[in-house]
Design an enzyme around this catalytic site. Structure first.
Site, mmCIF file in Angstrom:
data_model
loop_
_atom_site.group_PDB
_atom_site.id
_atom_site.type_symbol
_atom_site.label_atom_id
_atom_site.label_comp_id
_atom_site.label_asym_id
_atom_site.label_seq_id
_atom_site.Cartn_x
_atom_site.Cartn_y
_atom_site.Cartn_z
ATOM 1 N N ARG A 58 -8.665 8.970 17.473
ATOM 2 C CA ARG A 58 -9.381 8.095 16.534
ATOM 3 C C ARG A 58 -10.355 8.900 15.674
ATOM 4 O O ARG A 58 -10.628 8.566 14.526
ATOM 5 C CB ARG A 58 -10.123 6.963 17.287
ATOM 6 C CG ARG A 58 -10.971 6.087 16.361
ATOM 7 C CD ARG A 58 -11.336 4.724 16.958
ATOM 8 N NE ARG A 58 -11.802 4.781 18.322
ATOM 9 C CZ ARG A 58 -13.003 5.241 18.707
ATOM 10 N NH1 ARG A 58 -13.865 5.664 17.816
ATOM 11 N NH2 ARG A 58 -13.327 5.260 19.987
ATOM 12 N N TYR A 111 -6.810 -6.731 -5.583
ATOM 13 C CA TYR A 111 -5.956 -7.146 -4.476
ATOM 14 C C TYR A 111 -6.703 -8.264 -3.729
ATOM 15 O O TYR A 111 -7.868 -8.075 -3.342
ATOM 16 C CB TYR A 111 -5.703 -5.936 -3.582
ATOM 17 C CG TYR A 111 -4.815 -6.239 -2.411
ATOM 18 C CD1 TYR A 111 -3.472 -6.520 -2.601
ATOM 19 C CD2 TYR A 111 -5.322 -6.244 -1.121
ATOM 20 C CE1 TYR A 111 -2.646 -6.812 -1.533
ATOM 21 C CE2 TYR A 111 -4.497 -6.530 -0.046
ATOM 22 C CZ TYR A 111 -3.164 -6.815 -0.259
ATOM 23 O OH TYR A 111 -2.361 -7.103 0.809
ATOM 24 N N ASP A 183 -10.074 1.705 -6.410
ATOM 25 C CA ASP A 183 -8.792 1.523 -5.734
ATOM 26 C C ASP A 183 -7.721 2.056 -6.688
ATOM 27 O O ASP A 183 -7.449 1.462 -7.722
ATOM 28 C CB ASP A 183 -8.565 0.036 -5.424
ATOM 29 C CG ASP A 183 -7.276 -0.215 -4.643
ATOM 30 O OD1 ASP A 183 -6.343 0.612 -4.768
ATOM 31 O OD2 ASP A 183 -7.191 -1.233 -3.930
ATOM 32 N N LYS A 208 2.044 1.722 -0.539
ATOM 33 C CA LYS A 208 2.686 1.587 -1.846
ATOM 34 C C LYS A 208 3.259 2.938 -2.303
ATOM 35 O O LYS A 208 4.111 3.465 -1.639
ATOM 36 C CB LYS A 208 1.692 0.975 -2.838
ATOM 37 C CG LYS A 208 0.829 -0.170 -2.247
ATOM 38 C CD LYS A 208 1.628 -1.407 -1.864
ATOM 39 C CE LYS A 208 0.869 -2.409 -1.004
ATOM 40 N NZ LYS A 208 -0.411 -2.869 -1.457
HETATM 41 C C1 LIG Z 1 -1.575 -3.541 -0.931
HETATM 42 C C2 LIG Z 1 -2.873 -3.247 -1.546
HETATM 43 C C3 LIG Z 1 -4.035 -3.136 -0.758
HETATM 44 C C4 LIG Z 1 -4.038 -3.390 0.736
HETATM 45 O O1 LIG Z 1 -3.293 -2.445 1.428
HETATM 46 P P1 LIG Z 1 -2.545 -2.724 2.831
HETATM 47 O O2 LIG Z 1 -1.893 -1.417 3.083
HETATM 48 O O3 LIG Z 1 -1.594 -3.852 2.617
HETATM 49 O O4 LIG Z 1 -3.586 -3.063 3.829
HETATM 50 C C5 LIG Z 1 -5.214 -2.791 -1.398
HETATM 51 N N1 LIG Z 1 -5.255 -2.593 -2.733
HETATM 52 C C6 LIG Z 1 -4.160 -2.717 -3.514
HETATM 53 C C7 LIG Z 1 -4.273 -2.489 -4.980
HETATM 54 C C8 LIG Z 1 -2.939 -3.048 -2.947
HETATM 55 O O5 LIG Z 1 -1.864 -3.167 -3.730
#
Ligand SMILES: *Cc1c(COP(=O)(O)O)cnc(C)c1O
Length: 393
Positions: A58, A111, A183, A208
């Protein structure tokens, strides 16, 4: 190999590689929860930070660390912190930077859960929040309070594709002592490096583009400075949202083809966007690569490409959108994005269903909005698939 002064693709392949005793060409999966100390003093020194050495997965692990180092190099940051999911990355950053009496300014189009966790959970601990269109600098300026500590930006924003000027937003935030978090999921470091544009922290859902194969959920945070990196790592370790070694191995493998996957997907996305823009049944379309995108010039300046996510609405609204989604065969009807496969989804009832209808409307996430993530299939097949589905609308 030291990849610090090498090109982006060389970094993708070699950055962070862990040299093990057997000369393994690829960083092995260190599938272990804990690590033995050489002796009692070594154990104490590891915990005191006086000696290098892994302690417990961790806190750190060679396979995870290799991926974190690669991401830190690709984003030009001091260090990376890999997490179990993108949301664990978002929550760890909030945990590290917010507290009772502090205020966060957040893009209204983000998101869904990145916003909902603030409204639902962080509000219970006395965190104040304002959601605005961060692409409008005057809205940021008006939202700043004496206790504002974080400006949280998503650009291009999910799912509206609104673009925020990161250089100008950072200048404004820093004048007011505010930390800027971005992000960068929709761009990946291949197309955009927020830390080079003045921001302090960048995070990704590696689910993604970074992993890119729709077989992993994960996240990563990169901080520009050492102090910030340590603060965020501390929060992640105590929150317990670490990535696991097998997940890190797969994600690092996916990362290696990031450039060629995005190149292919965004070339196709441009053609798909041009096809949709001309289609008589399409009411509107938002793709940063189209001249019709209100911030096309800013996208050209700030990004090295336009990525592969397209948002659009049909003239028949959501009823027509549902007919389209139910009739595509090649595109998978599923949430997520940035993978090798094309995906289609409906944000208002899926990814952004956690937001109230009023909040969605204020953020321009209309009920008719359909989001398409263009994959790397043959583009003529993608367009043919859309064409036959649109004919049924
Ligand atoms: C999918 C997504 C998240 C969240 O990510 P997870 O891996 O599903 O927890 C955060 N920000 C954006 C822009 C996303 O597309």
């Amino acid at each position: 190999m030291d990849t610090k002064n090498k090109g982006f693709n060389t970094k993708l392949i070699h950055a962070g590689a862990y040299e093990d005793v057997f000369g393994s060409a690829v960083t092995p999966i260190y599938q272990t929860s804990t690590f033995s100390f050489k002796n009692a003093q070594h154990g104490a020194d590891c915990f005191a930070g006086k000696s290098d050495g892994y302690i417990y997965t961790r806190i750190g692990n060679p396979t995870i660390n290799a991926f974190e180092k690669a991401m830190a190099e690709l984003e030009n940051g001091f260090g990376g912190v890999a997490t179990s999911s993108g949301m664990a990355a978002v929550s760890s950053v909030y945990m590290a930077l917010l507290g009772a009496g502090k205020h966060i300014i957040c893009s209204s189009s983000v998101y869904g859960p990145s916003r909902s966790v603030l409204e639902r959970d962080f509000s219970r601990f006395g965190v104040e929040m304002t959601f605005i269109d961060t692409s409008d600098l005057s809205q940021i300026e008006n939202a700043i309070q004496d206790n504002t500590s974080v400006l949280y930006i998503e650009t291009p924003a999910n799912p509206t594709m609104v673009i925020t000027d990161l250089v100008k937003a950072s200048e404004l935030a820093h004048k007011n002592g505010i930390t800027v978090v971005v992000d960068n999921t929709f761009s990946s470091p291949y197309l955009q490096n927020p830390l080079d544009l003045g921001c302090d922290v960048v995070l990704h859902s590696v689910t993604k583009f970074i992993n890119g194969h729709a077989d992993i959920v994960g996240g990563v945070i990169i901080a520009k400075e050492e102090e910030m990196y340590k603060k965020i790592r501390g929060s992640m370790v105590y929150l317990g949202g670490n990535m696991d070694p097998h997940q890190a191995f797969l994600t690092h493998r996916g990362l290696k083809t990031l450039s060629i996957r995005i190149e292919k997907a965004q070339q196709s996305a441009m053609l798909v966007a041009e096809y949709l823009e001309k289609h008589p049944k399409i009411d509107w379309i938002k793709y940063p690569g189209l001249k019709s995108h209100p911030q096309h010039e800013l996208a050209k300046k700030q990004m090295r490409g336009f990525s592969s996510i397209i948002s659009f609405g049909l003239k028949g609204g959501i009823k027509a959108g549902k007919v389209l989604m139910d009739n595509v065969h090649l595109a998978i009807l599923a949430v997520s994005l940035g993978g090798v496969e094309s995906l289609i989804q409906h944000p208002a009832s899926m990814t952004h269903a956690s937001m109230s209808k009023e909040a969605r409307e204020a953020a321009d996430i209309t009920d008719g909005l359909v989001r398409y993530s263009v994959g790397i299939e043959n583009v003529e097949d993608i367009i043919e698939d859309l064409d036959q589905a649109l004919a049924k609308v």
